[in-house]
Write a protein that holds these residues in place. Structure first.
Motif, PDB file in Angstrom:
ATOM      1  N   ASN A 150     -12.689  59.083  18.181  1.00  0.00           N
ATOM      2  CA  ASN A 150     -12.412  58.087  17.205  1.00  0.00           C
ATOM      3  C   ASN A 150     -12.516  56.363  17.613  1.00  0.00           C
ATOM      4  N   ASP A 151     -12.648  56.184  19.169  1.00  0.00           N
ATOM      5  CA  ASP A 151     -12.743  54.967  19.751  1.00  0.00           C
ATOM      6  C   ASP A 151     -14.312  54.488  19.811  1.00  0.00           C
ATOM      7  N   PHE A 152     -15.278  55.612  19.413  1.00  0.00           N
ATOM      8  CA  PHE A 152     -16.705  55.372  19.790  1.00  0.00           C
ATOM      9  C   PHE A 152     -17.155  55.506  18.309  1.00  0.00           C
ATOM     10  N   PRO A 153     -17.501  54.508  17.572  1.00  0.00           N
ATOM     11  CA  PRO A 153     -18.171  54.715  16.245  1.00  0.00           C
ATOM     12  C   PRO A 153     -19.419  55.330  16.145  1.00  0.00           C
ATOM     13  N   LEU A 154     -19.756  56.017  15.062  1.00  0.00           N
ATOM     14  CA  LEU A 154     -21.030  56.687  14.610  1.00  0.00           C
ATOM     15  C   LEU A 154     -22.179  55.623  14.259  1.00  0.00           C
ATOM     16  N   ILE A 155     -23.225  55.741  14.960  1.00  0.00           N
ATOM     17  CA  ILE A 155     -24.453  54.696  14.814  1.00  0.00           C
ATOM     18  C   ILE A 155     -25.639  55.908  14.400  1.00  0.00           C
ATOM     19  N   PRO A 156     -26.858  55.311  13.907  1.00  0.00           N
ATOM     20  CA  PRO A 156     -28.011  55.971  13.737  1.00  0.00           C
ATOM     21  C   PRO A 156     -28.771  56.811  14.925  1.00  0.00           C
ATOM     22  N   VAL A 157     -29.102  57.788  14.728  1.00  0.00           N
ATOM     23  CA  VAL A 157     -30.028  58.326  15.886  1.00  0.00           C
ATOM     24  C   VAL A 157     -31.325  57.513  16.398  1.00  0.00           C
ATOM     25  N   LEU A 158     -31.680  57.430  17.518  1.00  0.00           N
ATOM     26  CA  LEU A 158     -32.883  56.555  17.650  1.00  0.00           C
ATOM     27  C   LEU A 158     -34.033  56.854  17.107  1.00  0.00           C
ATOM     28  N   PRO A 159     -34.952  55.929  16.514  1.00  0.00           N
ATOM     29  CA  PRO A 159     -36.015  56.548  15.530  1.00  0.00           C
ATOM     30  C   PRO A 159     -36.939  57.180  16.512  1.00  0.00           C
ATOM     31  N   SER A 160     -37.088  56.772  17.810  1.00  0.00           N
ATOM     32  CA  SER A 160     -38.259  57.617  18.352  1.00  0.00           C
ATOM     33  C   SER A 160     -37.679  58.915  18.999  1.00  0.00           C
ATOM     34  N   TYR A 161     -36.504  59.268  18.627  1.00  0.00           N
ATOM     35  CA  TYR A 161     -36.065  60.768  18.996  1.00  0.00           C
ATOM     36  C   TYR A 161     -35.668  61.541  17.434  1.00  0.00           C
ATOM     37  N   GLY A 162     -35.524  61.148  16.551  1.00  0.00           N
ATOM     38  CA  GLY A 162     -35.329  61.925  15.317  1.00  0.00           C
ATOM     39  C   GLY A 162     -34.031  62.460  15.170  1.00  0.00           C
ATOM     40  N   ARG A 163     -33.348  62.674  16.031  1.00  0.00           N
ATOM     41  CA  ARG A 163     -32.121  63.257  16.016  1.00  0.00           C
ATOM     42  C   ARG A 163     -31.387  62.922  17.491  1.00  0.00           C
ATOM     43  N   GLY A 164     -29.896  63.690  17.509  1.00  0.00           N
ATOM     44  CA  GLY A 164     -29.373  63.371  18.671  1.00  0.00           C
ATOM     45  C   GLY A 164     -29.837  64.327  19.810  1.00  0.00           C
ATOM     46  N   ARG A 165     -29.520  63.951  20.951  1.00  0.00           N
ATOM     47  CA  ARG A 165     -30.023  64.937  22.125  1.00  0.00           C
ATOM     48  C   ARG A 165     -29.144  66.124  22.142  1.00  0.00           C
ATOM     49  N   ASP A 166     -27.825  65.896  22.178  1.00  0.00           N
ATOM     50  CA  ASP A 166     -26.871  67.010  21.990  1.00  0.00           C
ATOM     51  C   ASP A 166     -26.705  67.978  20.735  1.00  0.00           C
ATOM     52  N   GLY A 171     -28.256  62.925  11.372  1.00  0.00           N
ATOM     53  CA  GLY A 171     -28.553  61.449  11.670  1.00  0.00           C
ATOM     54  C   GLY A 171     -27.924  60.444  12.369  1.00  0.00           C
ATOM     55  N   LEU A 172     -26.637  61.040  12.924  1.00  0.00           N
ATOM     56  CA  LEU A 172     -25.837  60.132  13.624  1.00  0.00           C
ATOM     57  C   LEU A 172     -25.738  60.433  14.953  1.00  0.00           C
ATOM     58  N   ARG A 173     -25.005  59.428  15.745  1.00  0.00           N
ATOM     59  CA  ARG A 173     -24.689  59.879  17.163  1.00  0.00           C
ATOM     60  C   ARG A 173     -23.319  58.901  17.370  1.00  0.00           C
ATOM     61  N   TYR A 174     -22.698  59.259  18.435  1.00  0.00           N
ATOM     62  CA  TYR A 174     -21.758  58.256  18.984  1.00  0.00           C
ATOM     63  C   TYR A 174     -22.438  56.889  19.692  1.00  0.00           C
ATOM     64  N   GLN A 239     -22.828  60.865  29.215  1.00  0.00           N
ATOM     65  CA  GLN A 239     -24.131  61.552  29.020  1.00  0.00           C
ATOM     66  C   GLN A 239     -24.761  60.605  29.892  1.00  0.00           C
ATOM     67  N   TRP A 240     -25.978  59.989  29.753  1.00  0.00           N
ATOM     68  CA  TRP A 240     -26.842  59.069  30.585  1.00  0.00           C
ATOM     69  C   TRP A 240     -25.945  57.884  30.833  1.00  0.00           C
ATOM     70  N   VAL A 241     -26.252  57.335  31.955  1.00  0.00           N
ATOM     71  CA  VAL A 241     -25.517  56.126  32.343  1.00  0.00           C
ATOM     72  C   VAL A 241     -25.980  54.792  32.039  1.00  0.00           C
ATOM     73  N   VAL A 242     -26.953  54.482  32.365  1.00  0.00           N
ATOM     74  CA  VAL A 242     -27.631  53.245  31.939  1.00  0.00           C
ATOM     75  C   VAL A 242     -28.946  53.354  31.155  1.00  0.00           C
ATOM     76  N   HIS A 243     -29.035  53.068  29.719  1.00  0.00           N
ATOM     77  CA  HIS A 243     -30.058  53.453  28.831  1.00  0.00           C
ATOM     78  C   HIS A 243     -30.507  52.183  28.118  1.00  0.00           C
ATOM     79  N   PRO A 244     -31.496  51.397  28.590  1.00  0.00           N
ATOM     80  CA  PRO A 244     -32.093  50.430  27.885  1.00  0.00           C
ATOM     81  C   PRO A 244     -33.006  50.975  27.038  1.00  0.00           C
ATOM     82  N   VAL A 245     -33.202  50.619  25.860  1.00  0.00           N
ATOM     83  CA  VAL A 245     -34.043  51.089  25.005  1.00  0.00           C
ATOM     84  C   VAL A 245     -34.830  49.974  23.819  1.00  0.00           C
ATOM     85  N   TYR A 246     -36.251  50.135  23.811  1.00  0.00           N
ATOM     86  CA  TYR A 246     -36.933  49.147  23.102  1.00  0.00           C
ATOM     87  C   TYR A 246     -36.568  47.581  23.440  1.00  0.00           C
ATOM     88  N   SER A 247     -36.818  47.681  24.893  1.00  0.00           N
ATOM     89  CA  SER A 247     -36.362  46.374  25.555  1.00  0.00           C
ATOM     90  C   SER A 247     -37.322  46.059  26.701  1.00  0.00           C
TER      91      SER A 247
END
Length: 504
Positions: A150-166, A171-174, A239-247
């Protein structure tokens, strides 16, 4: 001097026969154990107890002055304790971090601000960063991730993935533990302070197939520029440690990244630039449950649609341990393209493969203009590994006609020892991997190597000075010639970025 002042009581330690010089940096009980108090007169014992309690209070939450290298310095500074932070490892600091970010964001247009995290253990849920901002972790500062979903809000999945990896997750992910979106000039650094994702509960839920949404990453920054992540220890990411995206314009330096080997900590890639450009990764030590570094750009039709490549990346002086994965992977999610990657002076120890290309029919995109030199490897399953048969897909809508292009892949000055198999190079039938170059490669085999050392299908290229002798699809074109595979001589813009000396 007031007889009740802290200074007076510290000075009085001299009269008690104790050396108080530098006491503030020591564990109080190493200065005067409780057993020694019994041998002192009552008033002296009380004075020593006072100092022990005082030093105990000073050792947590104390902000000392110091200097550090950074892309930008800040005009304003504050400590987490000013926002109610408690560094006891038990009290939640989620609100303290949120208050700090809201307050310090006001200085974005007035020289920026830095938040100092003092020594202590600061438990918190997910929190967001702000622009023109530095999060600085002092030595012995530990930010602990909450283990409550509950301390991790749900946000939209990345547009370039279309879904969560797990998991599809509707259409949401932590959200990641430390998160940023649409930022400019953001720095996470310290005196090797620690960010601990406490990922065990997430790993267990993944193995038990109890996750509806994809696990958080440790640090994720989206749609941003001028990013620095440096001089930190990053532990146990969910999961992944350092993840810069679209940057873009990203400097990652001096990180120690640790997670248990797979299968304990699945998908704990160390550093994953994803649809990013102008990236510099250097001087990092990574022990991972997956690829130490993975360059990505989206998944199948979703990545193709976004069409944002990872490009202009330099990776230097990285040491990797990953028995079940790669030193550096290109893919498998590479549908937006991966281009102009420069890898040099890296070391792999007890790692499954070196620089690995992972793709599949349906990925589309490309991996091209890859340059690798001066790599040392010890105890490897494979030195070279490319596969066009990495079959994971986001859904059933992948286009089977979307074929990846793999071209101009250069390896030079490679040394390896205790290797089970030199190369497993598997292109795609009707879509071969081309332009593969290897020069000055010396590989020593293990005591029990595979009988087949070069497995080559649907590839094309050439070699020079490679031992053991390559497969027929990679003929020796450099015999009798001073031949070497390409490596660019120009510099990327991120290499010219100079760090300033900042203070707090």
């Amino acid at each position: 001097m007031d007889s009740g002042s802290v200074e007076f009581r510290f000075k009085k330690l001299v009269g008690l026969g104790l050396d108080w010089t530098g006491l503030e940096s020591l564990d109080p009980l190493t200065i005067c154990p409780f057993s020694e108090l019994a041998n002192r007169p009552g008033d002296q014992a009380m004075e020593v107890v006072f100092v022990i309690v005082l030093l105990g209070l000073l050792s947590v939450g104390r902000v000392e002055s110091g200097e550090y290298p950074a892309m930008s310095c800040r005009k304003h500074s504050a400590s987490l304790t000013e926002y109610g932070g408690v560094g006891d490892g038990k009290t939640s600091n989620t609100e303290a971090f949120k208050k700090a970010m809201a307050d310090l964001s006001k200085f974005s247009s007035d020289g920026g601000a830095q938040l100092i995290v003092p020594p202590g253990k600061w438990l918190t849920g997910s929190f967001n960063l702000t622009s023109h901002f530095t999060l600085y972790l002092q030595k012995d500062a530990v930010i602990l991730a909450s283990q409550d979903e509950n301390d991790f809000p749900l946000i939209p999945v990345l547009p370039s993935y279309g879904r969560g990896r797990d998991a599809p997750g509707d259409g949401l992910r932590y959200s990641s533990f430390i998160y940023g979106n649409n930022l400019t000039d953001v720095i996470l650094t310290g005196a090797n302070g620690t960010i601990d994702g406490q990922g065990q509960t997430w790993w267990d839920k993944y193995h038990q197939k109890k996750l509806k949404y994809t696990r958080p990453t440790l640090i994720e920054i989206l749609y941003s520029k001028q990013i620095q992540i440096s001089n930190l220890t990053l532990l146990n990411s969910p999961q992944w440690v350092v993840h810069p995206v679209y940057s873009s314009d990203i400097l990652i330096q001096g990180l120690t990244i640790l997670a248990p080997y797979d299968p304990v900590s699945p998908n704990t890639d160390g550093i994953d630039p994803d649809s990013c450009s102008n990236v510099r990764i250097e001087d990092c030590y990574i022990v991972s449950g997956d690829d130490c570094i993975s360059l990505k750009s989206g998944w199948d039709q979703y990545g193709i649609k976004v069409g944002m490549p990872t490009q202009h990346v330099i990776i230097k002086r990285v040491t990797c341990i990953s028995p079940d994965s790669a030193l550096i992977a290109l893919g498998s999610e590479m549908s937006g393209g991966v281009q102009d990657i420069r890898i040099e002076d890296t070391v792999a120890i007890n790692t499954e493969s070196g620089i690995r290309i992972k793709t599949a029919v349906g990925r589309g995109g490309y991996v091209k203009d890859i340059y690798v030199r001066n790599v040392t490897m010890h105890t490897m399953k494979y030195v070279f590994w490319m596969t066009g048969n990495y079959k994971s897909h986001p859904d059933n809508n992948t286009d089977p006609k979307a074929l990846p292009v793999i071209n101009n892949i250069n390896y030079k000055d490679i040394t390896a020892e205790n290797v089970t198999m030199v190369a497993n190079l598997e292109g795609i039938q009707g879509d071969p991997f081309t332009g593969i170059c290897m020069s000055n490669v010396n590989i020593g085999l293990s005591a029990k190597p595979k009988k087949l050392q070069w497995n080559c299908t649907d590839i094309a290229g050439f070699t020079s000075g490679v031992t053991p002798k390559p497969c027929a699809l990679l003929p020796d074109k450099g015999a009798g010639k001073d031949f070497s595979c390409d490596f660019p001589t120009d510099k990327l813009p991120i290499e010219d970025v100079q760090l300033k000396t900042c203070s707090y």
